[in-house]
Motif scaffolding. Structure first.
Motif: not given
Length: 131
Positions: A74-89, A97-108
């Motif tokens: 998940v952290d890698t995908m945020i760093n790659r600036h994908v357009d969205a992330i779908a994750v099954a935790p 923490n990483v899901v909240e970070r993605a939100g702060r970086e405007n990645i849905p």
């Protein structure tokens, strides 16, 4: 299959504000890759991505107990600036923490299959296992 199509449509709709000339990229991160269930989810995601004209990056840990591996993906995908992330935790706390970070970086972020201990995601798609 319908479940995956809904997941991708939700993620795609959330990135609609990002008008680009290139295809949008959605990272799909399952709990694991080894189990037959996740292999069928992967096949459905690939089919839905073709139908919707998006790129899907499918990357999950080898097993459903690799908490650190899923967190790193998940952290890698945020760093790659994908357009969205779908994750099954894998569990309800590891990815908070990483899901909240993605939100702060405007990645849905779309949560699928299971829950997570934060409300900082844009959609959750899952069955009601209790019923």
């Amino acid at each position: 299959m319908r479940f995956l199509r809904i997941c991708l449509v939700v993620a795609l709709g959330l990135t609609a504000a990002c008008r680009r000339e290139t295809k949008r990229t959605i990272a799909m991160i399952p709990m694991g890759n080894a189990h037959q269930y996740w292999q069928s989810v992967h096949a459905g995601a690939v089919k839905a991505a073709r139908e919707l004209g998006v790129n899907v990056i499918w990357d999950g840990p080898p097993t459903e107990t690799d908490f650190a591996g899923q967190l790193k993906i998940v952290d890698t995908m945020i760093n790659r600036h994908v357009d969205a992330i779908a994750v099954a935790p894998i569990d309800t706390t590891t990815l908070v923490n990483v899901v909240e970070r993605a939100g702060r970086e405007n990645i849905p972020v779309v949560i699928f299959d299971s829950g997570i201990g934060t409300d900082q995601f844009v959609a959750k798609i899952a069955t009601d296992n209790y019923r």
